[in-house]
Design a protein around this motif. Sequence first.
Motif, short mmCIF file in Angstrom:
data_model
loop_
_atom_site.label_atom_id
_atom_site.label_comp_id
_atom_site.label_asym_id
_atom_site.label_seq_id
_atom_site.Cartn_x
_atom_site.Cartn_y
_atom_site.Cartn_z
N ASP A 291 -9.06 15.06 36.06
CA ASP A 291 -10.25 14.43 35.48
C ASP A 291 -10.40 14.91 34.04
OD1 ASP A 291 -12.69 13.46 34.72
OD2 ASP A 291 -13.83 14.35 36.37
N PRO A 292 -10.07 14.07 33.05
CA PRO A 292 -10.14 14.50 31.65
C PRO A 292 -11.51 15.02 31.23
CG PRO A 292 -8.91 12.46 31.82
CD PRO A 292 -9.49 12.72 33.18
N SER A 293 -12.58 14.54 31.86
CA SER A 293 -13.92 14.95 31.45
C SER A 293 -14.20 16.42 31.75
CB SER A 293 -14.99 14.09 32.13
OG SER A 293 -15.06 14.36 33.52
N LEU A 294 -13.33 17.06 32.56
CA LEU A 294 -13.52 18.47 32.84
C LEU A 294 -13.39 19.32 31.58
CD1 LEU A 294 -11.49 18.73 36.18
CD2 LEU A 294 -13.99 18.82 35.92
N PHE A 295 -12.53 18.90 30.65
CA PHE A 295 -12.32 19.67 29.43
C PHE A 295 -12.40 18.82 28.16
CE2 PHE A 295 -10.50 22.76 32.41
CZ PHE A 295 -11.10 23.92 31.95
N GLU A 296 -12.98 17.63 28.26
CA GLU A 296 -13.19 16.79 27.08
C GLU A 296 -14.62 16.25 27.09
OE1 GLU A 296 -8.61 15.02 26.63
OE2 GLU A 296 -10.24 13.74 27.35
N PRO A 297 -15.34 16.33 25.97
CA PRO A 297 -16.73 15.86 25.93
C PRO A 297 -16.85 14.34 25.98
CG PRO A 297 -16.04 16.52 23.76
CD PRO A 297 -14.93 16.91 24.68
N PHE A 298 -15.78 13.65 25.59
CA PHE A 298 -15.74 12.19 25.63
C PHE A 298 -14.29 11.75 25.54
CE2 PHE A 298 -16.48 13.60 21.27
CZ PHE A 298 -15.47 12.96 20.57
N ALA A 299 -14.04 10.49 25.86
CA ALA A 299 -12.66 9.99 25.84
C ALA A 299 -12.18 9.82 24.40
CB ALA A 299 -12.59 8.64 26.56
N PRO A 300 -10.94 10.20 24.12
CA PRO A 300 -10.43 10.09 22.74
C PRO A 300 -10.47 8.67 22.19
CG PRO A 300 -8.65 10.59 24.30
CD PRO A 300 -9.93 10.77 25.03
N GLU A 301 -10.38 7.68 23.08
CA GLU A 301 -10.41 6.29 22.62
C GLU A 301 -11.71 5.94 21.91
OE1 GLU A 301 -9.82 7.23 25.76
OE2 GLU A 301 -7.64 6.96 25.89
N LYS A 302 -12.77 6.69 22.19
CA LYS A 302 -14.06 6.40 21.57
C LYS A 302 -14.03 6.58 20.06
CE LYS A 302 -16.56 5.74 25.36
NZ LYS A 302 -17.33 4.50 25.64
N ILE A 303 -13.13 7.42 19.58
CA ILE A 303 -13.03 7.63 18.13
C ILE A 303 -11.66 7.20 17.59
CG2 ILE A 303 -14.72 9.50 18.09
CD1 ILE A 303 -12.38 11.48 17.92
N GLY A 304 -10.93 6.45 18.41
CA GLY A 304 -9.63 5.96 17.97
C GLY A 304 -8.56 7.03 17.97
N ALA A 305 -8.74 8.08 18.78
CA ALA A 305 -7.76 9.17 18.85
C ALA A 305 -6.92 9.02 20.12
CB ALA A 305 -8.47 10.51 18.84
N ASN A 306 -5.91 9.87 20.24
CA ASN A 306 -5.03 9.88 21.41
C ASN A 306 -4.97 11.29 22.00
OD1 ASN A 306 -4.00 7.09 21.27
ND2 ASN A 306 -3.05 7.78 19.36
N ARG A 307 -4.88 11.35 23.30
CA ARG A 307 -4.70 12.63 23.96
C ARG A 307 -3.26 13.09 23.75
NH1 ARG A 307 -6.37 11.00 28.44
NH2 ARG A 307 -8.56 11.59 28.13
#
Length: 379
Positions: A291-307
């Motif tokens: 679950d990415p939300s365990l260690f990310e405050p929001f999905a990278p796609e929200k700012i046009g970034a990539n994991r």
Amino acid sequence: MLIDSTLREGAQMFGVYFSDAQRRDILSGLIRAGVDEVEIGWAGQDGLEDLLRHGRKEDPSERTRLTVWSPLRMLDLARLAAMGVRRIQFGVPVSDAHIEHRLGMDRAGLLLRLQNILRRAAELEMAFVGVGLEDVSRADRDFALQVVRVVEECGGRRIRLSDTVGLLTPLETAELVRWFADRTDLAIGFHGHDDFGMATANAITALASGAESVDVSVLGIGERAGIAALEEVAGHLNFRRGAGYDLKQCVCLARMVAEAAGVPMVRNKAMTGEDVFACETGLHLQALAKDPSLFEPFAPEKIGANRKLGLGGKTGKTAVRQAAHRQGITVPSHGIENLTCGVRLLSQTLARPLFEEELRALAMTADSAASSSESCHVP
């Protein structure tokens, strides 16, 4: 509400000289990002009238309001009015040190000058007049309140509390904003510098404490250590308060301004760094897979970034097994320890995480790496 001052405060950063084309591009980007107000420059600045026309052409409805900063000078007021400026933010030093040493005046003289200029602005039918209380964090509050009363009496609309040398903490910012909010019905803005790394926190705290607006700039650029960063405050307001700023546009602006101003893009900088969604730590990699939300405050796609997930000296067997599986690599249970050991040793040798092709190459030789495992304990 966010007031962006990249074109005023940001342009005062040491060694920064935006071209006219760059200023237009920055203003266009701020309008597209949905910034509420833009301080497009200062009285007497070259190209100001052209920039004002550009902004009105880009945003005919004036959803993003355009403001110009001015010192307390009648001549500057007259010139701004003549070029069609309708929104002015006056800068008014309120600490005794600034009044005496910078202006060469006393308190009574400053109040009289402010009164005369505000009355003249009203005669010119300015649509909006704000007054910045410069160095208010070191000022006598009773005198600062006298300045506020003049603003009220003469038709001003907003006061801006300026922590000119970045002394305030968030708790002190909250107390300062509330103190003024309890004593005036004027809109309150906040302008905080980052000399001790508090600007973004202070800006967010000011908004939570009764301020209607805060000043920001792209990447936080400005005098000395700068001010609060647009992309950080906008991101917080979007994800914590449901604001609607275009964060992808904010990140694009950050790259544009970084290049124009010659400011490096720090790889772990909040919101804009290329590595803010990068991970190579074993426990975190395992959690992100679940679950990415365990260690990310929001999905990278929200700012046009990539994991960006990497394998290296901090990676355990489970993370290596998961990475191999994602790439379609089958590793027998007896070979995963050798592969993990190989990943760690190669990463330490190269002093960086490994690329996918390097993991594939190691997987092909995992069995032959058994001897290496003697010097590499894998938990």
